[in-house]
Design a protein around this motif. Structure first.
Motif, short mmCIF file in Angstrom:
data_model
loop_
_atom_site.label_atom_id
_atom_site.label_comp_id
_atom_site.label_asym_id
_atom_site.label_seq_id
_atom_site.Cartn_x
_atom_site.Cartn_y
_atom_site.Cartn_z
N VAL A 74 1.54 -0.93 -0.16
CA VAL A 74 -0.13 -0.28 0.08
C VAL A 74 1.08 1.05 0.13
O VAL A 74 1.32 1.46 0.56
N GLY A 75 0.98 1.91 -0.86
CA GLY A 75 0.89 3.51 -0.69
C GLY A 75 0.16 4.75 -0.36
O GLY A 75 -0.83 4.28 0.20
N ARG A 76 0.33 5.66 -1.06
CA ARG A 76 -0.35 6.85 -0.39
C ARG A 76 -1.87 7.10 -1.32
O ARG A 76 -1.51 6.58 -2.69
N VAL A 77 -2.82 7.79 -0.70
CA VAL A 77 -3.78 7.87 -1.38
C VAL A 77 -3.85 9.61 -1.77
O VAL A 77 -3.44 10.26 -1.23
N LYS A 78 -3.91 9.26 -3.54
CA LYS A 78 -4.65 10.24 -3.55
C LYS A 78 -5.54 10.30 -3.88
O LYS A 78 -6.81 9.94 -3.47
N LEU A 79 -6.01 12.36 -3.54
CA LEU A 79 -7.36 12.52 -3.82
C LEU A 79 -7.93 13.28 -4.23
O LEU A 79 -7.10 14.35 -4.92
N GLN A 80 -8.89 13.59 -5.31
CA GLN A 80 -9.50 14.63 -6.43
C GLN A 80 -9.82 15.48 -5.91
O GLN A 80 -10.63 15.82 -4.59
N PRO A 81 -9.95 16.23 -6.48
CA PRO A 81 -11.07 18.06 -6.23
C PRO A 81 -12.46 17.44 -6.38
O PRO A 81 -12.40 16.82 -6.67
N LEU A 82 -13.47 18.27 -5.21
CA LEU A 82 -14.36 17.98 -5.73
C LEU A 82 -14.87 19.05 -5.95
O LEU A 82 -14.25 20.31 -6.53
N VAL A 83 -16.15 18.87 -7.32
CA VAL A 83 -15.93 19.24 -8.34
C VAL A 83 -17.20 20.04 -8.34
O VAL A 83 -19.09 18.95 -7.62
N LEU A 84 -17.88 21.46 -7.89
CA LEU A 84 -19.93 21.90 -7.18
C LEU A 84 -19.90 22.59 -8.31
O LEU A 84 -18.83 23.68 -8.77
N LYS A 85 -21.35 21.85 -9.20
CA LYS A 85 -21.62 23.35 -10.16
C LYS A 85 -22.87 23.65 -9.37
O LYS A 85 -23.31 22.82 -9.17
N ARG A 86 -23.62 24.65 -9.68
CA ARG A 86 -24.50 25.42 -9.29
C ARG A 86 -25.37 26.29 -10.20
O ARG A 86 -23.92 27.50 -10.96
N GLY A 87 -25.87 26.88 -10.31
CA GLY A 87 -26.49 28.09 -11.07
C GLY A 87 -26.14 29.64 -10.96
O GLY A 87 -26.09 29.44 -9.27
N LEU B 287 -16.80 25.52 -8.50
CA LEU B 287 -15.77 26.19 -7.66
C LEU B 287 -15.39 24.39 -7.77
O LEU B 287 -15.95 23.00 -7.29
N HIS B 288 -13.75 23.87 -7.55
CA HIS B 288 -13.53 22.66 -7.52
C HIS B 288 -12.31 23.14 -6.22
O HIS B 288 -11.76 24.62 -6.15
N ILE B 289 -12.60 21.90 -5.47
CA ILE B 289 -12.61 22.28 -3.86
C ILE B 289 -11.12 21.09 -3.51
O ILE B 289 -11.08 20.69 -3.61
N THR C 131 -14.92 28.39 -12.09
CA THR C 131 -15.65 28.60 -13.56
C THR C 131 -16.88 29.59 -13.57
O THR C 131 -17.29 29.18 -13.26
N GLY C 132 -16.46 30.58 -13.84
CA GLY C 132 -17.47 31.11 -14.39
C GLY C 132 -18.36 30.80 -15.20
O GLY C 132 -18.55 29.63 -15.89
N PRO C 133 -19.63 31.34 -16.23
CA PRO C 133 -20.47 31.01 -16.53
C PRO C 133 -20.30 30.90 -18.52
O PRO C 133 -19.81 31.90 -18.76
N THR C 134 -20.71 29.53 -19.66
CA THR C 134 -20.36 29.63 -20.99
C THR C 134 -21.53 31.12 -20.94
O THR C 134 -23.00 30.50 -20.45
N LEU C 135 -21.83 31.95 -21.73
CA LEU C 135 -22.09 33.15 -21.84
C LEU C 135 -22.95 32.23 -23.03
O LEU C 135 -21.89 33.15 -24.33
N ASN C 136 -24.03 31.94 -23.73
CA ASN C 136 -24.29 32.11 -24.95
C ASN C 136 -26.47 32.60 -25.00
O ASN C 136 -26.88 32.54 -24.83
#
Length: 166
Positions: free
Chosen positions: A64-77, A153-155, A137-142
């Motif tokens: 067993v080696g180290r555990v890699k943690l992924q960033p939490l990604v939250l998306k909202r209006g 938001l990435h945490i 990341t801000g919204p994609t405006l179209n």
């Protein structure tokens, strides 16, 4: 022997996220409780080291080696304040405070709660500690679509745990 069939499966569309200041010494961050459209990054990735031993030619010893943690990604209006009619800047303010070098570096602890069919039933509960904003990341405006503006938001955090039943 077959495994028992579960009564029901966890549904992924009923969840809430709570963000508060790490350590509990200060009042909760302005990020507070959120209704997010999407949450990803609930991932632990264990590193396995392979050791080649002399005389053990038909296999590999794994440790067993180290555990890699992924960033939490939250998306909202993107939210507009009802008091002044301007967009909520809490995600951006949190990241820019860190970039500016404000001390202490504002960190958050958080909880992701998956609700059952009844809003009071919690069927899964992840918690993370000492989160830092690493990307907003801000919204994609179209102008051609009528879609809701989505911000992201990435945490990066220092630990993720699927909590046992209370």
């Amino acid at each position: 022997m077959t495994a028992p069939i579960p009564d029901r499966l966890v549904q992924s569309f009923r969840f809430g996220v709570t963000l508060s200041a790490s350590g509990g010494g200060r009042s909760p961050t302005p990020l507070g409780n959120g209704a997010f459209a999407e949450c990803s990054g609930l991932t632990l990735d264990a590193d396995v080291r392979e050791l080649l031993e002399g005389g053990f030619n038909d296999g590999v010893v794994r440790r067993v080696g180290r555990v890699k943690l992924q960033p939490l990604v939250l998306k909202r209006g993107m939210i507009v304040s009802s008091t002044d009619g301007y967009a909520d800047t809490s995600f951006w303010s949190w990241l820019t405070a860190m970039v500016r070098g404000d001390l202490p570096v504002p960190r958050c602890d958080g909880h992701v709660l998956v609700q059952g069919l009844n809003d009071k039933d919690i069927v899964a509960h992840w918690s993370f500690v000492r989160g830092l904003p690493v990307k907003v990341t801000g919204p994609t405006l179209n102008a051609r679509t009528g879609e809701v503006a989505i911000e992201e938001l990435h945490i990066a955090h220092e630990g993720l745990l699927l909590e046992d039943r209370p």
